[in-house]
Write an enzyme that holds these catalytic residues in place. Structure first.
Site, PDB file in Angstrom:
ATOM      1  N   ARG A  64       0.952  -1.124  -0.036  1.00 15.22           N
ATOM      2  CA  ARG A  64       0.037  -0.033   0.069  1.00 15.22           C
ATOM      3  C   ARG A  64       0.892   1.246   0.107  1.00 15.22           C
ATOM      4  O   ARG A  64       0.364   2.387  -0.650  1.00 15.22           O
ATOM      5  CB  ARG A  64      -0.915  -0.046   1.276  1.00 15.22           C
ATOM      6  CG  ARG A  64      -2.115   0.913   1.186  1.00 15.22           C
ATOM      7  CD  ARG A  64      -3.002   0.764   0.206  1.00 15.22           C
ATOM      8  NE  ARG A  64      -4.085   1.763   0.231  1.00 15.22           N
ATOM      9  CZ  ARG A  64      -5.503   1.451   0.329  1.00 15.22           C
ATOM     10  NH1 ARG A  64      -5.771   0.260   0.427  1.00 15.22           N
ATOM     11  NH2 ARG A  64      -6.096   2.596   0.290  1.00 15.22           N
ATOM     12  N   THR A 105     -15.959  13.934  -0.501  1.00 14.28           N
ATOM     13  CA  THR A 105     -17.179  14.193  -0.297  1.00 14.28           C
ATOM     14  C   THR A 105     -17.781  12.806   0.091  1.00 14.28           C
ATOM     15  O   THR A 105     -17.450  11.879  -0.223  1.00 14.28           O
ATOM     16  CB  THR A 105     -17.715  14.661  -1.417  1.00 14.28           C
ATOM     17  OG1 THR A 105     -19.562  14.822  -1.257  1.00 14.28           O
ATOM     18  CG2 THR A 105     -17.794  14.063  -2.894  1.00 14.28           C
ATOM     19  N   HIS A 106     -18.673  12.960   1.171  1.00 13.63           N
ATOM     20  CA  HIS A 106     -19.149  11.796   1.900  1.00 13.63           C
ATOM     21  C   HIS A 106     -20.453  11.702   2.163  1.00 13.63           C
ATOM     22  O   HIS A 106     -21.087  12.768   2.306  1.00 13.63           O
ATOM     23  CB  HIS A 106     -18.513  11.544   3.212  1.00 13.63           C
ATOM     24  CG  HIS A 106     -18.922  10.402   4.034  1.00 13.63           C
ATOM     25  ND1 HIS A 106     -18.750   9.028   3.381  1.00 13.63           N
ATOM     26  CD2 HIS A 106     -19.950  10.184   5.205  1.00 13.63           C
ATOM     27  CE1 HIS A 106     -19.083   8.306   4.429  1.00 13.63           C
ATOM     28  NE2 HIS A 106     -19.846   8.899   5.258  1.00 13.63           N
TER      29      HIS A 106
HETATM   30  C1  GAR Z   1     -20.914   9.922  -3.663  1.00 13.90           C
HETATM   31  O1  GAR Z   1     -22.300   9.766  -2.935  1.00 13.90           O
HETATM   32  C2  GAR Z   1     -19.941   9.836  -2.678  1.00 13.90           C
HETATM   33  O2  GAR Z   1     -20.152  10.766  -1.586  1.00 13.90           O
HETATM   34  C3  GAR Z   1     -19.720   8.561  -2.136  1.00 13.90           C
HETATM   35  O3  GAR Z   1     -19.837   7.719  -3.425  1.00 13.90           O
HETATM   36  C4  GAR Z   1     -20.342   8.394  -4.388  1.00 13.90           C
HETATM   37  C5  GAR Z   1     -20.056   8.431  -5.585  1.00 13.90           C
HETATM   38  O4  GAR Z   1     -21.039   8.921  -6.626  1.00 13.90           O
HETATM   39  N1  GAR Z   1     -18.447   8.268  -1.527  1.00 13.90           N
HETATM   40  C6  GAR Z   1     -18.457   7.578  -0.413  1.00 13.90           C
HETATM   41  O5  GAR Z   1     -19.243   6.693   0.083  1.00 13.90           O
HETATM   42  C7  GAR Z   1     -17.065   7.728   0.317  1.00 13.90           C
HETATM   43  N2  GAR Z   1     -17.049   7.068   1.658  1.00 13.90           N
HETATM   44  P1  GAR Z   1     -20.519   9.401  -7.971  1.00 13.90           P
HETATM   45  O6  GAR Z   1     -19.451   8.353  -8.614  1.00 13.90           O
HETATM   46  O7  GAR Z   1     -21.611   9.374  -8.786  1.00 13.90           O
HETATM   47  O8  GAR Z   1     -19.787  10.777  -7.836  1.00 13.90           O
END
Ligand code: GAR
Length: 197
Positions: A64, A105-106
């Site tokens: 990693r 973003t979460h």
């Molecule tokens: C988003 O909702 C983001 O917040 C989440 O994955 C999705 C991606 O959507 N991320 C996580 O859960 C990280 N912990 P996208 O590929 O359509 O932008």
């Protein structure tokens, strides 16, 4: 502001940023998109927009740490001012974060429901309001200083999928609004408090 965006999947948040960046008045430019896997829609979206892409697969490296160093090299080659993790499903270590600021973003209201299943975990817990959080990445899992949050109500008949899709609508608007303000007005960190402007 030069942005490198990291993705692992569909890339709708990336698309929202690409669309916003098409207007020079937005103040930011996606200079590259990186992924931890091939063949994903997020990479196709970048290619369609004419943005350079790169892929760094954990499995291609001895460990990693080696992956973290390679990712740092691939990202910093594009001289970003900010790295945006937008659905990038990997924890990123110090080699990259020590060289450039990174936001993530979460799909939950941090510090609640960190990890891979923010929407499903909120639904299972039974909260009536959840949402999305944009934060500065630190050493923890979804623990960093918060840039912005948006609330989203949970409906009685929600599934994890329907809730996540509704969160993502609000999430994309929050992401585009916040990154644009950071680019145009500047931003700083005072302890855990993020100030824009
Ligand atoms: C988003 O909702 C983001 O917040 C989440 O994955 C999705 C991606 O959507 N991320 C996580 O859960 C990280 N912990 P996208 O590929 O359509 O932008």
């Amino acid at each position: 502001m030069r942005l490198v965006v990291l993705v692992s999947g569909t890339g709708t948040n990336l698309q929202a940023l690409l669309d916003a960046c098409a207007d020079p008045a937005y103040g930011a430019e996606v200079v590259a998109v990186g992924a931890d896997r091939d063949g994903i829609e997020g990479l196709a979206r970048a290619e369609l927009a004419g943005v350079p892409t790169f892929v760094c697969r954990v499995g291609d490296f001895a460990d990693r740490g080696a992956w973290d160093r390679a990712l740092a090299q691939a990202v910093t080659a594009h001289r970003p001012d900010l790295v945006v993790s937008a659905g990038f499903m990997k924890l990123v270590g110090p080699p990259l974060r020590s060289r450039v600021a990174m936001v993530n973003t979460h799909p939950a209201l941090c510090p609640a429901f960190p990890g891979m299943h923010g929407a499903a975990d909120a639904l299972a817990y039974g909260v009536k309001v959840t949402g999305a959080t944009l934060f500065v990445v630190d050493d923890g899992v979804d623990t960093g200083p918060i840039v912005a949050q948006v609330p989203v109500p949970v409906a009685d008949d929600d599934t994890a999928e329907s809730l996540h899709e509704r969160i993502k609508v609000a999430e994309r608007a929050m992401l585009v609004g916040s990154i644009g303000r950071m680019a145009r007005e500047g931003w700083s960190l005072d302890g855990r408090r993020v100030r824009i402007g």
